[in-house]
Design a protein around this motif. Structure first.
Motif, PDB file in Angstrom:
ATOM      1  N   LEU A  23       1.721 -56.714   0.134  1.00  0.00           N
ATOM      2  CA  LEU A  23       1.847 -55.308  -0.255  1.00  0.00           C
ATOM      3  C   LEU A  23       1.320 -54.409   0.854  1.00  0.00           C
ATOM      4  CD1 LEU A  23       0.602 -55.556  -3.954  1.00  0.00           C
ATOM      5  CD2 LEU A  23       2.935 -55.753  -3.085  1.00  0.00           C
ATOM      6  N   PHE A  24       2.069 -53.354   1.139  1.00  0.00           N
ATOM      7  CA  PHE A  24       1.729 -52.427   2.218  1.00  0.00           C
ATOM      8  C   PHE A  24       1.559 -51.036   1.623  1.00  0.00           C
ATOM      9  CE2 PHE A  24       4.060 -55.965   3.869  1.00  0.00           C
ATOM     10  CZ  PHE A  24       3.448 -56.275   5.071  1.00  0.00           C
ATOM     11  N   LEU A  25       0.357 -50.508   1.745  1.00  0.00           N
ATOM     12  CA  LEU A  25       0.034 -49.195   1.205  1.00  0.00           C
ATOM     13  C   LEU A  25      -0.101 -48.225   2.365  1.00  0.00           C
ATOM     14  CD1 LEU A  25      -0.501 -48.288  -1.766  1.00  0.00           C
ATOM     15  CD2 LEU A  25      -2.931 -48.390  -1.228  1.00  0.00           C
ATOM     16  N   ASP A  26       0.673 -47.146   2.334  1.00  0.00           N
ATOM     17  CA  ASP A  26       0.624 -46.139   3.382  1.00  0.00           C
ATOM     18  C   ASP A  26       0.284 -44.791   2.758  1.00  0.00           C
ATOM     19  OD1 ASP A  26       1.605 -47.622   5.852  1.00  0.00           O
ATOM     20  OD2 ASP A  26       3.222 -48.056   4.444  1.00  0.00           O
ATOM     21  N   LEU A  27      -0.734 -44.141   3.291  1.00  0.00           N
ATOM     22  CA  LEU A  27      -1.169 -42.842   2.784  1.00  0.00           C
ATOM     23  C   LEU A  27      -1.821 -42.066   3.918  1.00  0.00           C
ATOM     24  CD1 LEU A  27      -4.401 -43.393   0.647  1.00  0.00           C
ATOM     25  CD2 LEU A  27      -3.437 -45.147   2.103  1.00  0.00           C
ATOM     26  N   PRO A  28      -1.996 -40.758   3.770  1.00  0.00           N
ATOM     27  CA  PRO A  28      -2.613 -39.973   4.842  1.00  0.00           C
ATOM     28  C   PRO A  28      -3.983 -40.540   5.205  1.00  0.00           C
ATOM     29  CG  PRO A  28      -1.642 -38.519   3.202  1.00  0.00           C
ATOM     30  CD  PRO A  28      -1.563 -39.903   2.644  1.00  0.00           C
ATOM     31  N   PRO A  29      -4.304 -40.620   6.513  1.00  0.00           N
ATOM     32  CA  PRO A  29      -5.592 -41.198   6.922  1.00  0.00           C
ATOM     33  C   PRO A  29      -6.791 -40.507   6.298  1.00  0.00           C
ATOM     34  CG  PRO A  29      -4.138 -40.965   8.813  1.00  0.00           C
ATOM     35  CD  PRO A  29      -3.459 -40.277   7.666  1.00  0.00           C
ATOM     36  N   GLY A  30      -6.664 -39.221   6.012  1.00  0.00           N
ATOM     37  CA  GLY A  30      -7.774 -38.508   5.407  1.00  0.00           C
ATOM     38  C   GLY A  30      -8.043 -38.878   3.966  1.00  0.00           C
ATOM     39  N   ASP A  31      -7.110 -39.611   3.327  1.00  0.00           N
ATOM     40  CA  ASP A  31      -7.281 -39.996   1.926  1.00  0.00           C
ATOM     41  C   ASP A  31      -7.872 -41.386   1.762  1.00  0.00           C
ATOM     42  OD1 ASP A  31      -6.266 -37.580   1.197  1.00  0.00           O
ATOM     43  OD2 ASP A  31      -4.244 -38.315   0.745  1.00  0.00           O
ATOM     44  N   VAL A  32      -8.230 -42.040   2.872  1.00  0.00           N
ATOM     45  CA  VAL A  32      -8.820 -43.367   2.793  1.00  0.00           C
ATOM     46  C   VAL A  32      -9.921 -43.475   3.847  1.00  0.00           C
ATOM     47  CG1 VAL A  32      -7.030 -44.306   4.306  1.00  0.00           C
ATOM     48  CG2 VAL A  32      -8.368 -45.855   2.905  1.00  0.00           C
ATOM     49  N   GLU A  35     -12.856 -53.640   4.216  1.00  0.00           N
ATOM     50  CA  GLU A  35     -12.938 -52.926   2.947  1.00  0.00           C
ATOM     51  C   GLU A  35     -12.658 -51.451   3.184  1.00  0.00           C
ATOM     52  OE1 GLU A  35     -16.660 -53.642   1.056  1.00  0.00           O
ATOM     53  OE2 GLU A  35     -16.499 -55.831   1.189  1.00  0.00           O
ATOM     54  N   VAL A  36     -12.067 -50.810   2.202  1.00  0.00           N
ATOM     55  CA  VAL A  36     -11.748 -49.392   2.308  1.00  0.00           C
ATOM     56  C   VAL A  36     -12.177 -48.690   1.021  1.00  0.00           C
ATOM     57  CG1 VAL A  36      -9.801 -49.743   3.879  1.00  0.00           C
ATOM     58  CG2 VAL A  36      -9.414 -49.772   1.415  1.00  0.00           C
ATOM     59  N   ARG A  37     -12.197 -47.368   1.088  1.00  0.00           N
ATOM     60  CA  ARG A  37     -12.506 -46.564  -0.098  1.00  0.00           C
ATOM     61  C   ARG A  37     -11.476 -45.437  -0.177  1.00  0.00           C
ATOM     62  NH1 ARG A  37     -17.408 -45.215   1.055  1.00  0.00           N
ATOM     63  NH2 ARG A  37     -18.378 -46.949  -0.068  1.00  0.00           N
ATOM     64  N   PHE A  38     -10.827 -45.301  -1.343  1.00  0.00           N
ATOM     65  CA  PHE A  38      -9.771 -44.311  -1.530  1.00  0.00           C
ATOM     66  C   PHE A  38     -10.343 -43.031  -2.120  1.00  0.00           C
ATOM     67  CE2 PHE A  38      -7.634 -48.446  -1.861  1.00  0.00           C
ATOM     68  CZ  PHE A  38      -6.666 -48.295  -0.879  1.00  0.00           C
ATOM     69  N   ARG A  39      -9.782 -41.923  -1.684  1.00  0.00           N
ATOM     70  CA  ARG A  39     -10.213 -40.643  -2.246  1.00  0.00           C
ATOM     71  C   ARG A  39      -9.778 -40.521  -3.694  1.00  0.00           C
ATOM     72  NH1 ARG A  39      -9.109 -35.340   1.216  1.00  0.00           N
ATOM     73  NH2 ARG A  39     -10.848 -36.326   2.323  1.00  0.00           N
TER      74      ARG A  39
END
Length: 613
Positions: A298-307, A317-321
């Motif tokens: 699975l590939f999730l693409d979103l604006p860099p500022g939202d992660v 590890e990441v954290r989503f807005r």
């Protein structure tokens, strides 16, 4: 105790331990640097599992002579730019790396050499770092992949920290870890060619794909995950707000024993995120057994500022807005794609049956048998579809919703010969009063009647649950459950959502919840235990997953008890009705326990068994 500053050498080695804990970590950092430099070809060479040599060669933009010393200086990077006032935005990361720690960390614990030729430069330069000691750049000969690029050689990893070598695994284990890292990065970038060599032998080589978004990605994933992945996966591509989910998810009957075959990427970065893993589990929760896990990329693409990717030194590890939005997108997209697959089952189930059905011949002595042909034929243990009505409860008496009755009407009116052109074909026999044998246009299908009907009943019950709501039972004496005040506030805020699932609660003072009604399907329950599970679910996943899961478990158990049992003889019309209903029901390719409901053998495979092909 006196406070004192550590010497720079100790600081560098401590920092190196956070970033470079094994050869695979060094390979990951160096390959990411190559990708950030615009490389279209990356060659990885290792010796002794990476402990003897790690060599990464790319055709990227290269490093100039002036910038080589800066490249091995801690926290010096080309991937972050300062804004107005000198502030650096760490929440707007567009590259794989950004901290500027990889090269100095490796140089602090190994013998590091960098050979590079910048794009447009006439000469190549090399720089060496040995155990943190930096040597001046000097000219070098250039014979590499292209006119420009970089080759980084790391020799004798951890020679400067020999204590860490005691914690390394075998060379084979370290090599497998390196291979896994390179494969994950290759999945994220099908437009880049990758190769891995170990001790002079090529482990794998992937060419650059011309169409990295569609078929190119499928081809790269099939090359890495195996030939079975492509025919047993479902394509995904959905967008919600500014978040896009794409990739491929395996059919429920195409599963594994661990989560290691779930590959998750956020903005092209391989991650192991609890939220994404939990969302995948939720989408497959009633399709797989507890100890089985789906295969997915699975590939999730979103604006860099939202992660936020700056929450772990290894950037895994990441954290989503907006975690709720991301989780809802993953669960919704996966559920919709799996429902669209209908009755489709994994081809690996048929392959397993085919490999098990090996023809064998044992020579027997020639015997002269006197008698008629009828005497030589023993009656077989199978029943031809005859339409005969049995005295025991029939298929329709177990459950007969309107759509099932229409399926039976369709099967009765359908010409048996025309039924062969349906996906699951026309019923020809019932063997051992358990399995239905159907003939399709180009093969045969064997259906487990109990497993198939169990899924049909379960899906019908879920529809009724969703459309009519959950029936409640009022407690004679409402139960008071003591919780932490913050936990009680979390549940009280979701009282309306819980009421739709049959659980009616209300605040009862500070830190207390009053339970007035519970779902009737659950019978007598431990209210305190359920509420604590719900608190954990809301905190981690953003929804009351535990209650919904328990309701579906009860429905699954009821469907298992209320479905057609093995050993029940069905009429021809009932068998064909079951096949037609399977074709029209989502997830009918597997039962509630994750087992396949049918296997299909193509005529070509059957002919191979008998030597006709």
């Amino acid at each position: 105790m006196t406070i004192r500053r550590l010497p720079p050498e100790a600081v560098n080695r401590i920092a190196a331990g956070e970033v470079i804990e094994r050869p695979a970590a060094a390979v990951k950092e160096l390959v990411e640097n190559a990708l950030d430099a615009g490389a279209k070809r990356v060659v990885v060479r290792i010796e002794r599992g990476g402990l003897g040599l790690i060599s990464i060669e790319d055709d990227g933009s290269g490093i100039s002579r002036e910038e080589l010393p800066l490249a091995v200086e801690r926290h010096a990077t080309s991937k972050l730019t300062a804004g107005i006032g000198g502030d650096v935005d760490l929440l707007n990361i567009h590259t794989m790396g950004f901290r500027g720690e990889a090269l100095p960390s490796i140089g602090a614990v190994a013998r590091l050499s960098i050979l590079s030729r910048a794009r447009g430069a006439d000469d190549a330069w090399t720089l060496e770092v040995e155990g943190g000691a930096l040597h001046a750049p000097r000219p070098a000969a250039w014979a590499a992949l292209s006119a420009h690029g970089t080759r980084v050689d790391v020799r004798d990893l951890f020679f400067a920290t020999p204590a860490r070598l005691k914690f390394m695994k075998s060379e084979r284990a370290e090599m497998m870890a390196v291979s896994e890292v390179v494969k994950r990065l290759a999945m994220a970038r099908p437009d880049v060619a990758f190769s891995l060599e170990h001790d002079g032998r090529v482990t794998f080589r992937y060419g650059a794909e011309a169409d990295p978004e569609n078929e190119g990605r499928r081809t790269r994933l099939a090359a890495i995950l195996g030939a079975d992945f492509a025919p047993n996966c479902i394509a995904l591509d959905q967008t919600r707000a500014d978040v896009r989910l794409s990739g491929f998810a395996g059919l429920p009957t195409f599963h594994r024993g661990t989560r290691e075959h779930q590959h998750l990427f956020v903005n092209g970065r391989p991650v192991k995120d609890k939220l994404i893993v939990g969302a995948v589990r939720a989408a497959y929760q009633d399709l797989l057994a507890r100890d089985r896990h789906p295969v997915a990329a699975l590939f999730l693409d979103l604006p860099p500022g939202d992660v936020d990717v700056n929450v772990h030194p290894a950037k895994t590890e990441v954290r989503f807005r907006d975690a709720t939005l991301v989780r809802g997108l993953i669960v919704g997209a996966l559920s919709q794609a799996l429902a669209g697959a209908g009755h489709r089952a994994s081809t690996t189930t048929s392959a397993t049956i085919f490999s098990a059905a090996r023809p064998h011949y044992t020579p027997q002595p020639m015997l002269r048998v006197w008698g008629t042909a009828e005497e030589a034929l023993a009656p077989g243990d199978f029943v031809m579809p005859s339409g005969r009505v049995e005295t025991q409860p029939s298929f329709t008496e177990v459950i007969a919703p309107a759509d099932l009755e229409s399926a039976i009407a369709l099967a009765t009116a359908q010409d048996p010969e025309d039924a062969r052109f349906f996906p699951l074909g026309a019923a020809r026999a019932q063997i051992h009063e358990t399995y239905i044998v159907a003939q399709t246009e180009d093969g045969i299908v064997i259906v487990d009647q109990h497993a198939a009907h169990e899924r049909l009943v379960y899906e019908r019950m879920k529809q009724m649950l969703a459309s009519g709501g959950v029936r409640r039972q009022a407690l004679l004496i409402p139960e008071v459950v003591e919780l932490d005040p913050a936990e009680a506030e979390v549940l009280t805020a979701r009282a309306e959502e819980l009421a739709q699932l049959g659980l009616v609660i209300e605040p009862f003072g500070a830190g207390a919840i009053l339970v007035r009604e519970t779902p009737a399907l659950l019978g007598h329950i431990d209210a305190a235990g359920l509420l604590k599970d719900l608190v954990d679910d809301v905190a981690e996943l953003g929804e009351a997953h535990a209650l919904r899961e328990r309701l579906e478990e009860v429905c699954s158990s009821m469907a298992c008890r209320g479905s057609v049992r093995a050993g029940r003889r069905l009429t021809g019309d009932e068998m064909n009705a079951l096949l037609r209903q399977m074709e029209a029901t989502p997830f009918s390719g597997q039962c509630n326990h994750g087992r396949p409901t049918y296997v299909e053998l193509k005529l070509a495979d059957i002919e191979k068994l008998f030597g006709r092909r």
